[in-house]
Design a protein around this motif. Structure first.
Motif, PDB file in Angstrom:
ATOM      1  N   UNK A  47      47.033  16.153  43.826  1.00  9.33           N
ATOM      2  CA  UNK A  47      45.545  15.450  43.345  1.00  9.33           C
ATOM      3  C   UNK A  47      45.095  14.660  44.284  1.00  9.33           C
ATOM      4  N   UNK A  48      43.856  14.591  44.493  1.00 14.45           N
ATOM      5  CA  UNK A  48      43.091  13.762  45.147  1.00 14.45           C
ATOM      6  C   UNK A  48      43.108  12.364  44.879  1.00 14.45           C
ATOM      7  N   UNK A  49      43.298  12.294  43.508  1.00 17.22           N
ATOM      8  CA  UNK A  49      43.297  10.671  43.131  1.00 17.22           C
ATOM      9  C   UNK A  49      44.646  10.003  43.477  1.00 17.22           C
ATOM     10  N   UNK A  79      44.820   7.449  51.850  1.00 20.30           N
ATOM     11  CA  UNK A  79      43.849   7.879  52.586  1.00 20.30           C
ATOM     12  C   UNK A  79      44.514   8.911  53.805  1.00 20.30           C
ATOM     13  N   UNK A  80      45.568   8.704  54.412  1.00 21.84           N
ATOM     14  CA  UNK A  80      46.337   9.475  55.437  1.00 21.84           C
ATOM     15  C   UNK A  80      46.522  10.856  54.819  1.00 21.84           C
ATOM     16  N   UNK A 118      44.866  12.554  52.538  1.00 27.03           N
ATOM     17  CA  UNK A 118      43.842  13.262  52.603  1.00 27.03           C
ATOM     18  C   UNK A 118      43.167  13.497  53.882  1.00 27.03           C
ATOM     19  N   UNK A 119      43.373  12.761  54.875  1.00 30.68           N
ATOM     20  CA  UNK A 119      42.950  12.995  56.120  1.00 30.68           C
ATOM     21  C   UNK A 119      43.670  14.354  56.726  1.00 30.68           C
ATOM     22  N   UNK A 120      45.064  14.247  56.407  1.00 28.40           N
ATOM     23  CA  UNK A 120      45.746  15.423  57.071  1.00 28.40           C
ATOM     24  C   UNK A 120      45.600  16.669  56.299  1.00 28.40           C
ATOM     25  N   UNK A 121      45.324  16.598  54.961  1.00 30.15           N
ATOM     26  CA  UNK A 121      44.803  17.771  54.492  1.00 30.15           C
ATOM     27  C   UNK A 121      43.342  18.230  54.819  1.00 30.15           C
ATOM     28  N   UNK A 122      42.465  17.470  54.923  1.00 29.05           N
ATOM     29  CA  UNK A 122      41.255  17.843  55.759  1.00 29.05           C
ATOM     30  C   UNK A 122      41.303  18.593  56.888  1.00 29.05           C
ATOM     31  N   UNK A 123      42.398  17.852  57.996  1.00 30.22           N
ATOM     32  CA  UNK A 123      42.541  18.378  59.156  1.00 30.22           C
ATOM     33  C   UNK A 123      43.183  19.779  59.244  1.00 30.22           C
ATOM     34  N   UNK A 157      45.983   6.595  61.306  1.00 27.70           N
ATOM     35  CA  UNK A 157      44.906   6.609  60.519  1.00 27.70           C
ATOM     36  C   UNK A 157      43.801   6.897  61.543  1.00 27.70           C
ATOM     37  N   UNK A 194      40.316  15.056  38.625  1.00 31.00           N
ATOM     38  CA  UNK A 194      41.314  14.566  39.535  1.00 31.00           C
ATOM     39  C   UNK A 194      41.643  15.137  40.925  1.00 31.00           C
TER      40      UNK A 194
END
Lengths: 69, 357
Positions: free
Chosen positions: A1-3, A7-8, A10-15, B16, B178
């Motif tokens: 879940x995004x929530x 931050x790290x 989320x970035x890895x997922x985006x990458x 990061x 979510x």
């Protein structure tokens, strides 16, 4: 879940997602756009909101009209 | 000890920062690849297409009965019945021809942000601040007690923003605050697949037309629209060109494109095979967010409801606005074209729904 992600994370997922997408196959807009246009042209005659429908044929145009359900 | 922690902190920040710069560089690469195929604009392809004439669309029915903001609506496949849900927890099923209310149920939560009609016409699904999606069978008993037959299907960890049955009454697709979407088996309540990738609340979803295969598109507060493979749970393509939340996504009738409506006051068209945005529907005078979009049957017209109480009708090919519809007395929150394209329905914070044709 995004929530719940940092931050790290989320970035890895985006990458990971971006790395996949760079490899996707794509076609020229001149070709795909033409196909979008052709689809519309083939369906335009059937589109009631586009070409209009006579008052007596559209159940919403005449209140209390005859409806067989 | 102190200096070691400080060093580790620094390493953490470097990671990061390097992740961020890697992401930026990949986004740049993706843009480059997409740009290679951007040889024309859509309106150029449509240069010789005949311009549209004047449109006369009026409110043909007004559905009154909700006690508070209408948040969502959906058509039944019979092209006549409509389900709508509201901030006060009420879910109502209407006969749009006669404006009669056929069923009504009060949810145990307020802000019922999502509702959907089952393909069979025999059930509806809804949810919102309860973080769930529940299914209610519709009966035609005289003293129907809808609440008694309620079945909880989906469980999220934040609000339910959208839901849709797939091509049968057996499965439901949900979107949530979510940040995920999920596919559920209605009978057992089992989670069949979950879809992770949005970086913030998911606000909307739409299933591809059945002929196109098992995909759906979602839009979120991360400004992204994402196209998903329902079987694998993988995101196939994503688009990040809006400047703000995406409130609504809708497939083009052929399944080869989809439109979006956003808080950035624009609607956009994304061509899936060219893998890019190919049109922006905007005007300097339109400064309020677009909450909901849908196409006419052929895909030539895009209807969009806005937070400034209006509905704008766009020529999808040429990119121009062909009509502006007034009538609602508060934000338009939801809009769907009927299954046979004869009319469209809009729902508003003014407590009403309107049928336009």
């Amino acid at each position: 879940m995004a929530q719940d992600m940092t931050e790290k994370e989320l970035l890895k997922m985006e990458l990971d997602q971006l790395k996949k997408e760079v490899k996707n196959e794509r076609q020229m807009v001149s070709k795909t756009g033409k196909e979008l246009k052709e689809y519309i042209e083939s369906m335009a005659g059937e589109d009631p909101l586009l070409k209009g429908v006579p008052e007596d044929k559209n159940p919403f145009k005449e209140k209390g009209g005859c409806i067989i359900s | 000890m102190h200096s070691r922690m400080a060093t580790e902190g620094l390493r953490e920040n470097e990671t990061l920062a390097s992740l961020k710069s890697e992401a930026e560089s990949l986004k740049g690469k993706l843009e480059e690849e997409r740009a290679k195929l951007h040889d024309v604009e859509l309106h150029q392809v449509a240069e010789r297409v005949e311009a549209l004439g004047q449109f006369v669309m009026k409110t043909r029915r007004t559905l009154k009965g909700h006690g508070n903001k209408v948040l969502c609506m959906d058509w039944c496949k019979d092209k006549r019945r409509i389900v709508s849900s509201s901030q006060d927890g009420k879910v109502i099923v209407w006969d749009s021809f006669t404006t009669n209310k056929e069923h009504a149920v009060t949810m145990p939560c307020t802000w019922v942000m999502a509702c959907a009609y089952a393909p069979s016409g025999c059930a509806i699904a809804c949810g919102g601040l309860d973080n769930k999606c529940s299914v209610y069978p519709l009966t035609f008993e005289k003293n129907e007690n809808m609440a008694a037959k309620k079945k909880s299907v989906a469980m999220h960890t934040n609000y339910l923003s959208a839901c849709s049955f797939t091509n049968s009454d057996m499965q439901i697709l949900t979107a949530s605050g979510d940040g995920t979407c999920a596919l559920w088996d209605v009978e057992s309540g089992q989670l069949l697949q979950s879809f992770h990738g949005h970086g913030a609340d998911v606000l909307c979803l739409d299933l591809a037309p059945s002929e196109t295969g098992n995909t759906f598109v979602s839009g979120g507060c991360d400004k992204k629209a994402m196209v998903w493979d329902m079987r694998s749970g993988q995101c196939i393509q994503s688009f990040e060109t809006h400047d703000s939340d995406i409130n609504s996504v809708r497939y083009y009738p052929s399944g080869d494109a989809f439109a979006s409506g956003s808080d950035d006051a624009t609607c956009r068209l994304y061509d899936l095979r060219a893998d890019r945005e190919v049109a922006i529907y905007s005007k300097e005078s339109i400064i309020f967010g677009a909450s909901s979009v849908d196409f006419s049957l052929s895909g030539r017209l895009l209807f969009a409801g806005y937070n400034d109480y209006t509905i704008n009708v766009w020529d999808v090919l040429k990119g121009s606005r062909v009509s502006i519809l007034f009538g609602h007395e508060n934000r338009v929150s939801t809009l769907r074209v009927s299954p046979d394209g004869t009319a469209f329905c809009s729902g508003s914070w003014d407590h009403t729904l309107r049928i336009w044709a």
